[in-house]
Write a protein that holds these residues in place. Sequence first.
Motif, PDB file in Angstrom:
ATOM      1  N   GLY A   1     -52.448  -8.745  40.516  1.00 17.46           N
ATOM      2  CA  GLY A   1     -53.176  -8.979  41.511  1.00 17.46           C
ATOM      3  C   GLY A   1     -54.221 -10.185  41.299  1.00 17.46           C
ATOM      4  N   ILE A   2     -55.359 -10.015  42.006  1.00 19.30           N
ATOM      5  CA  ILE A   2     -56.396 -11.088  41.891  1.00 19.30           C
ATOM      6  C   ILE A   2     -57.165 -10.829  40.689  1.00 19.30           C
ATOM      7  CG2 ILE A   2     -56.737 -11.338  44.362  1.00 19.30           C
ATOM      8  CD1 ILE A   2     -59.275  -9.455  44.051  1.00 19.30           C
ATOM      9  N   SER A   3     -57.695 -11.979  40.101  1.00 14.55           N
ATOM     10  CA  SER A   3     -58.480 -12.082  38.654  1.00 14.55           C
ATOM     11  C   SER A   3     -59.988 -11.796  39.084  1.00 14.55           C
ATOM     12  CB  SER A   3     -58.234 -13.111  38.077  1.00 14.55           C
ATOM     13  OG  SER A   3     -57.002 -13.295  37.880  1.00 14.55           O
ATOM     14  N   TYR A   4     -60.704 -11.323  38.259  1.00 10.32           N
ATOM     15  CA  TYR A   4     -62.105 -10.961  38.658  1.00 10.32           C
ATOM     16  C   TYR A   4     -63.094 -11.175  37.483  1.00 10.32           C
ATOM     17  CZ  TYR A   4     -66.326  -8.292  40.114  1.00 10.32           C
ATOM     18  OH  TYR A   4     -67.674  -8.110  40.282  1.00 10.32           O
ATOM     19  N   ALA A   5     -64.119 -11.596  37.693  1.00  9.89           N
ATOM     20  CA  ALA A   5     -65.265 -11.933  36.575  1.00  9.89           C
ATOM     21  C   ALA A   5     -66.513 -11.775  37.032  1.00  9.89           C
ATOM     22  CB  ALA A   5     -64.896 -13.130  35.949  1.00  9.89           C
ATOM     23  N   GLU A   6     -67.453 -11.137  36.604  1.00  5.42           N
ATOM     24  CA  GLU A   6     -68.851 -11.141  36.954  1.00  5.42           C
ATOM     25  C   GLU A   6     -69.735 -11.172  35.749  1.00  5.42           C
ATOM     26  OE1 GLU A   6     -70.810  -6.646  37.178  1.00  5.42           O
ATOM     27  OE2 GLU A   6     -68.969  -6.976  38.708  1.00  5.42           O
ATOM     28  N   ALA A   7     -71.088 -11.623  36.187  1.00  7.22           N
ATOM     29  CA  ALA A   7     -72.134 -11.716  34.990  1.00  7.22           C
ATOM     30  C   ALA A   7     -73.403 -11.453  35.722  1.00  7.22           C
ATOM     31  CB  ALA A   7     -71.981 -13.207  34.276  1.00  7.22           C
ATOM     32  N   SER A   8     -74.274 -10.909  35.028  1.00  6.76           N
ATOM     33  CA  SER A   8     -75.643 -10.786  35.200  1.00  6.76           C
ATOM     34  C   SER A   8     -76.564 -12.118  35.357  1.00  6.76           C
ATOM     35  CB  SER A   8     -76.382  -9.412  34.514  1.00  6.76           C
ATOM     36  OG  SER A   8     -75.750  -8.459  34.785  1.00  6.76           O
TER      37      SER A   8
ATOM     38  N   ILE B   1     -68.001 -21.693  35.540  1.00  4.54           N
ATOM     39  CA  ILE B   1     -66.774 -20.773  36.078  1.00  4.54           C
ATOM     40  C   ILE B   1     -65.550 -21.590  35.430  1.00  4.54           C
ATOM     41  CG2 ILE B   1     -65.330 -19.915  37.870  1.00  4.54           C
ATOM     42  CD1 ILE B   1     -68.823 -21.389  38.673  1.00  4.54           C
ATOM     43  N   LEU B   2     -64.645 -21.014  34.823  1.00  9.72           N
ATOM     44  CA  LEU B   2     -63.302 -21.252  33.886  1.00  9.72           C
ATOM     45  C   LEU B   2     -62.177 -20.811  35.108  1.00  9.72           C
ATOM     46  CD1 LEU B   2     -63.574 -21.581  30.254  1.00  9.72           C
ATOM     47  CD2 LEU B   2     -64.821 -23.156  32.011  1.00  9.72           C
TER      48      LEU B   2
ATOM     49  N   SER C   1     -68.787 -12.881  31.406  1.00 12.59           N
ATOM     50  CA  SER C   1     -67.996 -11.906  31.890  1.00 12.59           C
ATOM     51  C   SER C   1     -67.205 -11.148  30.804  1.00 12.59           C
ATOM     52  CB  SER C   1     -67.101 -12.526  32.860  1.00 12.59           C
ATOM     53  OG  SER C   1     -66.351 -13.797  32.288  1.00 12.59           O
ATOM     54  N   ASP C   2     -66.464  -9.912  31.169  1.00 17.54           N
ATOM     55  CA  ASP C   2     -65.989  -9.215  30.375  1.00 17.54           C
ATOM     56  C   ASP C   2     -64.610 -10.039  29.721  1.00 17.54           C
ATOM     57  OD1 ASP C   2     -67.987  -7.263  30.537  1.00 17.54           O
ATOM     58  OD2 ASP C   2     -66.621  -6.001  32.136  1.00 17.54           O
TER      59      ASP C   2
ATOM     60  N   THR D   1     -51.568  -8.540  35.627  1.00 15.98           N
ATOM     61  CA  THR D   1     -52.382  -9.760  36.322  1.00 15.98           C
ATOM     62  C   THR D   1     -52.700 -10.833  35.258  1.00 15.98           C
ATOM     63  OG1 THR D   1     -53.720  -8.278  37.881  1.00 15.98           O
ATOM     64  CG2 THR D   1     -54.657 -10.418  37.521  1.00 15.98           C
ATOM     65  N   ASP D   2     -52.398 -12.258  35.713  1.00 17.64           N
ATOM     66  CA  ASP D   2     -52.473 -13.307  34.922  1.00 17.64           C
ATOM     67  C   ASP D   2     -53.559 -14.253  35.741  1.00 17.64           C
ATOM     68  OD1 ASP D   2     -50.803 -14.289  37.020  1.00 17.64           O
ATOM     69  OD2 ASP D   2     -49.441 -14.556  35.723  1.00 17.64           O
ATOM     70  N   ASP D   3     -53.515 -15.722  34.948  1.00 14.97           N
ATOM     71  CA  ASP D   3     -54.535 -16.438  35.348  1.00 14.97           C
ATOM     72  C   ASP D   3     -55.816 -15.926  35.619  1.00 14.97           C
ATOM     73  OD1 ASP D   3     -52.113 -18.050  35.808  1.00 14.97           O
ATOM     74  OD2 ASP D   3     -51.995 -17.587  37.905  1.00 14.97           O
ATOM     75  N   PRO D   4     -56.508 -15.930  34.580  1.00 19.53           N
ATOM     76  CA  PRO D   4     -57.844 -15.043  34.473  1.00 19.53           C
ATOM     77  C   PRO D   4     -59.104 -16.033  34.907  1.00 19.53           C
ATOM     78  CG  PRO D   4     -57.093 -15.805  32.288  1.00 19.53           C
ATOM     79  CD  PRO D   4     -55.770 -15.768  33.082  1.00 19.53           C
ATOM     80  N   VAL D   5     -60.350 -15.505  35.147  1.00 23.36           N
ATOM     81  CA  VAL D   5     -61.250 -16.400  35.527  1.00 23.36           C
ATOM     82  C   VAL D   5     -62.504 -15.676  34.559  1.00 23.36           C
ATOM     83  CG1 VAL D   5     -63.055 -16.603  37.268  1.00 23.36           C
ATOM     84  CG2 VAL D   5     -60.787 -16.114  38.114  1.00 23.36           C
ATOM     85  N   VAL D   6     -63.182 -16.724  33.998  1.00 25.54           N
ATOM     86  CA  VAL D   6     -64.197 -16.431  33.162  1.00 25.54           C
ATOM     87  C   VAL D   6     -65.634 -16.911  33.845  1.00 25.54           C
ATOM     88  CG1 VAL D   6     -65.416 -17.010  30.932  1.00 25.54           C
ATOM     89  CG2 VAL D   6     -62.930 -16.697  31.093  1.00 25.54           C
TER      90      VAL D   6
END
Length: 241
Positions: A95-102, A113-114, A146-147, A166-171
């Motif tokens: 599925g979709i890739s996800y990243a979050e940071a505070s 964002i990468l 992000s994690d 899920t591939d194609d990650p986001v950072v």
Amino acid sequence: MKVTAIGADISKNDVSCSSKLVETIEKNLQSVIELGARNAELTNVTGDDVVVTAFVEDDLLEVVNEGLVNVLKMSAENLGDLSGISDNPDDAGEGISYAEASIRKDFYPDAIILGFDTYGGEPFVADVANSAIEAAKGMKNCTDVSDYIEPKPRKIPGVGYVSPETDDPVVVAAVENIESVGVIAGAMIGAALGNKNVYLVERGTTCNVLPGSVIFSATALMNGNVIDLAVPFENKTRILR
């Protein structure tokens, strides 16, 4: 406040994103602003993958994430990664890739964002992304990153689950000082490029690589503006003679 980023392959082909797809996403992102996001932008276009990114207050994270996914659904030429989302981790697919940071309170939000793209789902892409995450951790003026990418189902707040396939990650990395964007981004880009068969590309580049390779774009979201970091990075790494 958080920076949240969602990446997906919703293109009609396996190597690029059409200008129409890009324009449609950018137009539809206004709906996320109306949900309460501080900014919402199409930050990365990498091969056939896009990344939509927003700054959002913590209590609106789930609402905005759902809104970002709805934008991808409305804009999609092909449901692609969106079809892998499930309410149950056992039923989730690629599925979709996800990243979050505070983002630290009282600091103006800036983020790096990468976005990664693989042609054949090359498994070492997780190591590449994790190299960039490790490089950013602990750096001066890097509030949060992000994690790590891990081989397990991922719960995306407000959206559902995606599988380990899920591939194609986001950072993403949150930055406190605008002058530190280049320092932190340089470390992240350099760490990623240190891996085998990895190539930095400009935003919007077609995935013209042999299978077994990974490409990634690097952008900064600052004051609502998307900056393609590949351009200054190329200039900064020229050897002066």
